[in-house]
Design a protein around this motif. Structure first.
Motif, PDB file in Angstrom:
ATOM      1  N   LYS A 226     -30.314 -30.195  51.393  1.00 46.94           N
ATOM      2  CA  LYS A 226     -31.407 -29.273  51.098  1.00 46.94           C
ATOM      3  C   LYS A 226     -31.366 -28.794  49.646  1.00 46.94           C
ATOM      4  O   LYS A 226     -30.302 -28.690  49.038  1.00 46.94           O
ATOM      5  CB  LYS A 226     -31.336 -28.089  52.046  1.00 46.94           C
ATOM      6  N   PRO A 227     -32.532 -28.490  49.100  1.00 46.84           N
ATOM      7  CA  PRO A 227     -32.583 -27.967  47.733  1.00 46.84           C
ATOM      8  C   PRO A 227     -32.033 -26.543  47.676  1.00 46.84           C
ATOM      9  O   PRO A 227     -32.108 -25.788  48.654  1.00 46.84           O
ATOM     10  CB  PRO A 227     -34.065 -28.018  47.371  1.00 46.84           C
ATOM     11  N   LEU A 228     -31.489 -26.193  46.517  1.00 52.09           N
ATOM     12  CA  LEU A 228     -30.866 -24.889  46.320  1.00 52.09           C
ATOM     13  C   LEU A 228     -31.579 -24.128  45.210  1.00 52.09           C
ATOM     14  O   LEU A 228     -32.142 -24.722  44.288  1.00 52.09           O
ATOM     15  CB  LEU A 228     -29.399 -25.058  45.950  1.00 52.09           C
ATOM     16  N   LYS A 229     -31.537 -22.815  45.281  1.00 48.89           N
ATOM     17  CA  LYS A 229     -32.120 -21.992  44.223  1.00 48.89           C
ATOM     18  C   LYS A 229     -31.059 -21.071  43.627  1.00 48.89           C
ATOM     19  O   LYS A 229     -30.036 -20.779  44.245  1.00 48.89           O
ATOM     20  CB  LYS A 229     -33.296 -21.171  44.749  1.00 48.89           C
ATOM     21  N   ASP A 230     -31.324 -20.633  42.407  1.00 49.53           N
ATOM     22  CA  ASP A 230     -30.478 -19.655  41.708  1.00 49.53           C
ATOM     23  C   ASP A 230     -29.042 -20.127  41.547  1.00 49.53           C
ATOM     24  O   ASP A 230     -28.088 -19.338  41.623  1.00 49.53           O
ATOM     25  CB  ASP A 230     -30.495 -18.304  42.442  1.00 49.53           C
ATOM     26  N   ALA A 231     -28.853 -21.422  41.289  1.00 47.55           N
ATOM     27  CA  ALA A 231     -27.507 -21.939  41.037  1.00 47.55           C
ATOM     28  C   ALA A 231     -27.213 -21.896  39.540  1.00 47.55           C
ATOM     29  O   ALA A 231     -28.036 -22.310  38.719  1.00 47.55           O
ATOM     30  CB  ALA A 231     -27.373 -23.367  41.548  1.00 47.55           C
ATOM     31  N   THR A 232     -26.048 -21.382  39.191  1.00 46.32           N
ATOM     32  CA  THR A 232     -25.593 -21.387  37.809  1.00 46.32           C
ATOM     33  C   THR A 232     -24.259 -22.119  37.716  1.00 46.32           C
ATOM     34  O   THR A 232     -23.473 -22.115  38.668  1.00 46.32           O
ATOM     35  CB  THR A 232     -25.428 -19.964  37.245  1.00 46.32           C
ATOM     36  N   LEU A 233     -24.013 -22.748  36.581  1.00 41.02           N
ATOM     37  CA  LEU A 233     -22.765 -23.455  36.338  1.00 41.02           C
ATOM     38  C   LEU A 233     -21.988 -22.705  35.272  1.00 41.02           C
ATOM     39  O   LEU A 233     -22.530 -22.390  34.203  1.00 41.02           O
ATOM     40  CB  LEU A 233     -23.034 -24.886  35.883  1.00 41.02           C
ATOM     41  N   ILE A 234     -20.717 -22.418  35.552  1.00 42.21           N
ATOM     42  CA  ILE A 234     -19.903 -21.573  34.686  1.00 42.21           C
ATOM     43  C   ILE A 234     -18.608 -22.320  34.363  1.00 42.21           C
ATOM     44  O   ILE A 234     -17.919 -22.803  35.262  1.00 42.21           O
ATOM     45  CB  ILE A 234     -19.562 -20.237  35.376  1.00 42.21           C
ATOM     46  N   GLY A 235     -18.282 -22.432  33.083  1.00 45.14           N
ATOM     47  CA  GLY A 235     -17.058 -23.133  32.707  1.00 45.14           C
ATOM     48  C   GLY A 235     -16.874 -23.143  31.206  1.00 45.14           C
ATOM     49  O   GLY A 235     -17.435 -22.312  30.493  1.00 45.14           O
ATOM     50  N   ASP A 236     -16.079 -24.081  30.705  1.00 44.54           N
ATOM     51  CA  ASP A 236     -15.936 -24.258  29.265  1.00 44.54           C
ATOM     52  C   ASP A 236     -15.912 -25.750  28.953  1.00 44.54           C
ATOM     53  O   ASP A 236     -15.443 -26.564  29.757  1.00 44.54           O
ATOM     54  CB  ASP A 236     -14.677 -23.569  28.740  1.00 44.54           C
ATOM     55  N   GLY A 237     -16.444 -26.099  27.771  1.00 40.03           N
ATOM     56  CA  GLY A 237     -16.633 -27.494  27.405  1.00 40.03           C
ATOM     57  C   GLY A 237     -15.385 -28.351  27.474  1.00 40.03           C
ATOM     58  O   GLY A 237     -15.387 -29.411  28.116  1.00 40.03           O
ATOM     59  N   PRO A 238     -14.274 -27.956  26.841  1.00 37.48           N
ATOM     60  CA  PRO A 238     -13.075 -28.794  26.872  1.00 37.48           C
ATOM     61  C   PRO A 238     -12.558 -29.065  28.278  1.00 37.48           C
ATOM     62  O   PRO A 238     -12.139 -30.187  28.582  1.00 37.48           O
ATOM     63  CB  PRO A 238     -12.067 -27.974  26.046  1.00 37.48           C
ATOM     64  N   THR A 239     -12.588 -28.051  29.157  1.00 32.18           N
ATOM     65  CA  THR A 239     -12.099 -28.245  30.523  1.00 32.18           C
ATOM     66  C   THR A 239     -13.017 -29.161  31.319  1.00 32.18           C
ATOM     67  O   THR A 239     -12.555 -30.034  32.069  1.00 32.18           O
ATOM     68  CB  THR A 239     -11.961 -26.891  31.243  1.00 32.18           C
TER      69      THR A 239
ATOM     70  N   ALA B  83     -22.365 -27.064  25.203  1.00 31.30           N
ATOM     71  CA  ALA B  83     -20.980 -26.694  25.461  1.00 31.30           C
ATOM     72  C   ALA B  83     -19.983 -27.509  24.648  1.00 31.30           C
ATOM     73  O   ALA B  83     -18.847 -27.079  24.456  1.00 31.30           O
ATOM     74  CB  ALA B  83     -20.679 -26.850  26.953  1.00 31.30           C
ATOM     75  N   ILE B  84     -20.388 -28.681  24.170  1.00 34.85           N
ATOM     76  CA  ILE B  84     -19.464 -29.558  23.465  1.00 34.85           C
ATOM     77  C   ILE B  84     -19.971 -29.897  22.067  1.00 34.85           C
ATOM     78  O   ILE B  84     -19.241 -29.844  21.084  1.00 34.85           O
ATOM     79  CB  ILE B  84     -19.225 -30.848  24.277  1.00 34.85           C
ATOM     80  N   GLY B  85     -21.256 -30.245  21.964  1.00 35.00           N
ATOM     81  CA  GLY B  85     -21.809 -30.703  20.697  1.00 35.00           C
ATOM     82  C   GLY B  85     -21.672 -29.697  19.573  1.00 35.00           C
ATOM     83  O   GLY B  85     -21.227 -30.044  18.462  1.00 35.00           O
TER      84      GLY B  85
ATOM     85  N   SER C  65     -14.842 -20.332  22.067  1.00 34.19           N
ATOM     86  CA  SER C  65     -14.079 -20.626  23.285  1.00 34.19           C
ATOM     87  C   SER C  65     -14.605 -21.845  24.025  1.00 34.19           C
ATOM     88  O   SER C  65     -13.896 -22.450  24.830  1.00 34.19           O
ATOM     89  CB  SER C  65     -14.109 -19.419  24.226  1.00 34.19           C
ATOM     90  N   GLY C  66     -15.882 -22.198  23.787  1.00 32.46           N
ATOM     91  CA  GLY C  66     -16.503 -23.284  24.530  1.00 32.46           C
ATOM     92  C   GLY C  66     -17.023 -22.857  25.886  1.00 32.46           C
ATOM     93  O   GLY C  66     -17.552 -23.672  26.638  1.00 32.46           O
ATOM     94  N   LYS C  67     -16.897 -21.566  26.210  1.00 28.39           N
ATOM     95  CA  LYS C  67     -17.338 -21.092  27.536  1.00 28.39           C
ATOM     96  C   LYS C  67     -18.864 -21.084  27.622  1.00 28.39           C
ATOM     97  O   LYS C  67     -19.556 -20.737  26.673  1.00 28.39           O
ATOM     98  CB  LYS C  67     -16.790 -19.697  27.799  1.00 28.39           C
ATOM     99  N   PHE C  68     -19.388 -21.472  28.793  1.00 30.13           N
ATOM    100  CA  PHE C  68     -20.829 -21.549  28.970  1.00 30.13           C
ATOM    101  C   PHE C  68     -21.258 -21.026  30.330  1.00 30.13           C
ATOM    102  O   PHE C  68     -20.472 -20.968  31.275  1.00 30.13           O
ATOM    103  CB  PHE C  68     -21.320 -22.992  28.800  1.00 30.13           C
ATOM    104  N   VAL C  69     -22.531 -20.646  30.390  1.00 25.15           N
ATOM    105  CA  VAL C  69     -23.216 -20.325  31.652  1.00 25.15           C
ATOM    106  C   VAL C  69     -24.573 -21.011  31.588  1.00 25.15           C
ATOM    107  O   VAL C  69     -25.352 -20.762  30.657  1.00 25.15           O
ATOM    108  CB  VAL C  69     -23.397 -18.813  31.854  1.00 25.15           C
TER     109      VAL C  69
ATOM    110  N   GLY D 230     -12.435 -23.269  11.407  1.00 28.93           N
ATOM    111  CA  GLY D 230     -11.459 -23.070  12.469  1.00 28.93           C
ATOM    112  C   GLY D 230     -11.964 -22.213  13.606  1.00 28.93           C
ATOM    113  O   GLY D 230     -11.169 -21.648  14.368  1.00 28.93           O
ATOM    114  N   THR D 231     -13.291 -22.115  13.766  1.00 30.10           N
ATOM    115  CA  THR D 231     -13.857 -21.248  14.795  1.00 30.10           C
ATOM    116  C   THR D 231     -14.300 -21.996  16.050  1.00 30.10           C
ATOM    117  O   THR D 231     -14.869 -21.395  16.957  1.00 30.10           O
ATOM    118  CB  THR D 231     -15.067 -20.466  14.234  1.00 30.10           C
ATOM    119  N   SER D 232     -14.052 -23.298  16.111  1.00 33.49           N
ATOM    120  CA  SER D 232     -14.433 -24.097  17.274  1.00 33.49           C
ATOM    121  C   SER D 232     -13.240 -24.336  18.181  1.00 33.49           C
ATOM    122  O   SER D 232     -12.087 -24.417  17.737  1.00 33.49           O
ATOM    123  CB  SER D 232     -15.010 -25.445  16.818  1.00 33.49           C
ATOM    124  N   ALA D 233     -13.520 -24.495  19.467  1.00 24.53           N
ATOM    125  CA  ALA D 233     -12.467 -24.834  20.425  1.00 24.53           C
ATOM    126  C   ALA D 233     -11.872 -26.209  20.134  1.00 24.53           C
ATOM    127  O   ALA D 233     -10.794 -26.539  20.642  1.00 24.53           O
ATOM    128  CB  ALA D 233     -13.039 -24.799  21.844  1.00 24.53           C
ATOM    129  N   PHE D 234     -12.553 -27.021  19.312  1.00 27.91           N
ATOM    130  CA  PHE D 234     -12.073 -28.359  18.985  1.00 27.91           C
ATOM    131  C   PHE D 234     -11.443 -28.435  17.593  1.00 27.91           C
ATOM    132  O   PHE D 234     -11.060 -29.514  17.154  1.00 27.91           O
ATOM    133  CB  PHE D 234     -13.220 -29.369  19.083  1.00 27.91           C
TER     134      PHE D 234
END
Length: 469
Positions: free
Chosen positions: A407-420, A264-266, A387-391, A277-281
């Motif tokens: 308790k342990p969880l299943k099927d968790a996804t993380l959604i966001g963007d690198g800069p934020t 998301a950042i590297g 955009s830096g957006k990731f899933v 000029g195609t990077s969010a950074f």
């Protein structure tokens, strides 16, 4: 060959069998420069790969391959001509040089500089790891892992174990005088396990490796530890309940979860994306892009690590580059030219990318969370560089309630963007850990080995995708 000098090993292993001498390299470079080319480069490579896979105690596959060739690059202004040949003899080299030069012509014309030998680092032994263990011992190692895993728990239903090694020899010669070689060993062992209980099946995975000999896996029963870790993950997933959904505090574990930082950042800090000029950074050097706690580096000089290189694929010794310093963007990844093989152009790439440790204890970070999740391990993910957006999908996750892991969880996804996400980091652990040596990075159709890492992190707000009602 008794020498450990990478340049001599490359000359005797690649050039001499093909009847090539240094004067032939100069001739090829000179041919390109005569056509109005500013700079020219030759990249020779010899690669030997071997892999073994075991499924349920039975050897399912064993493979061995050898590949060699030369990539020829000619540069004139913004134009690049590239050609390659998998035949290593003088006419093939000159033909490729002529083709690359023809593509890139219209430059001002460069001059062939005197040869300057690049010694590079000595981060790993100049060995062929394939020969550090005989075939019978390799199969026995995988079978020991299989027996160990099955003895751990009766719910283990399926075990897959694989062992792979590569011996990569490269030689770089360019018109600006660079003359450098490297011998790159690489090993990897993977274990995946399926467990079953009351009709429910879950999977666990573990593995590791680096630029070492196979003896690495025999030290302190490291191979068996991978098997134990795979079983542990699988059994935890048997007890997992659907993850909640919504915006919440997320704690990322140390080590392999640094793959989120990598993706998301590297990638957004690689030089080519920022030149275009195609990077969010892009255009943000000197700006505050993260919390004060965040310092991110890319370091190709770590001993024996999967992403480390004595020289990059343009013949330049690798270095540590600070990308983000206490939240401020201070650099892009310039250099770090890497390529999948002689048949590919070099691209700015990551090596070992990680966040430096902070002042907090991991337990302190967990205790600070009233309600959230703890993402201890990751499966895979996707990112949009612009955009830096990731899933990202997690493979081992827990609920945090009132400062305690639940308790342990299943099927968790993380959604966001690198800069934020970087701005939302409020606590950084003192427990920096690098991954075990399993990372593979893809870019523009090329795959290269990399390393990732980070300490435990608290992200105050991040969207979690889950199936709990």
């Amino acid at each position: 060959m008794t020498t450990s000098n990478p340049i001599e090993l490359a000359r005797t292993g690649i050039l001499q069998p093909a009847g090539l001498e240094d004067r032939h390299l100069d001739d090829a470079l000179g041919l390109m420069l005569k056509g109005g080319v500013d700079a020219a480069e030759l990249y020779f490579q010899f690669t030997r790969n071997e892999s073994w896979s075991l499924e349920d105690g039975i050897v399912k596959e064993g493979s061995h391959s050898i590949d060699q060739g030369v990539g020829v690059r000619a540069m004139a202004g913004e134009k690049t001509g590239f050609a390659y040949s998998d035949e290593l003899y003088v006419p093939a080299l000159m033909s490729a040089a002529g083709a690359a030069g023809a593509i890139a012509r219209q430059g001002s014309g460069g001059a062939l500089q005197g040869r300057q030998i690049q010694t590079g680092h000595r981060l790993y032994p100049a060995i062929d790891p394939i020969d550090t263990l005989d075939d019978a011992a390799k199969v026995d190692l995988l079978q020991r892992v299989d027996r160990h895993v099955r003895a751990l728990d009766s719910r283990v239903q399926q075990v897959n174990a694989s062992l792979a090694a590569a011996h990569d020899v490269v030689l770089v010669c360019s018109s600006d005088g660079v003359y450098a070689g490297d011998v790159r060993p690489l090993i990897r062992l993977n274990v995946s396990v399926i467990v079953e209980s009351n009709g429910r099946r879950e999977q666990g995975y573990s593995g590791g490796g680096g630029r070492r000999s196979f003896e690495y896996f025999l030290q302190q029963d490291l191979a068996l530890d991978y098997g134990s870790e795979a079983v542990r993950q699988a059994l935890i997933n048997l007890e997992a309940v659907p993850a909640p959904a919504g915006e919440m505090t997320v704690v990322l574990g140390n080590g392999w979860p640094g793959v989120l930082l990598h993706e998301a950042i590297g990638h957004g800090l690689e030089g080519d994306f920022n030149r275009k000029g195609t990077s969010a950074f892009a255009g943000r050097l000197g700006e505050k892009v993260a919390s004060d706690l965040c310092t991110v580096v890319d370091d190709g000089t770590l001993d024996g690590r999967r992403g480390s290189l004595n020289i990059d694929d343009e013949g330049t010794p690798t270095a540590q580059t600070t990308l983000i310093d206490k939240g401020r963007l201070v650099g892009y990844m310039q250099g770090n030219g890497r390529r999948q093989s002689f048949a590919h152009l070099p691209l700015p790439r990551m090596t070992n990318t990680y966040m430096l440790p902070g002042p907090h204890k991991a337990d302190e970070i967990i205790a600070s969370v009233k309600h959230g999740i703890y993402a201890r391990n990751f499966a895979g993910g996707q990112v949009d560089i612009t955009s830096g957006k990731f899933v990202f999908s997690t493979s081992e996750t827990y609920l945090i309630e009132n400062g305690r892991i639940g308790k342990p969880l299943k099927d968790a996804t993380l959604i966001g963007d690198g800069p934020t996400v970087l701005q939302q980091v409020s606590m950084v652990g003192d427990d920096l850990e690098l991954d075990g040596g399993i990372g593979v990075c893809g870019k523009d159709g090329q795959s290269v080995p990399v390393g990732v890492g980070q300490p435990t992190l608290r992200i105050d707000k991040l969207t979690v995708g889950g199936q709990a009602g």
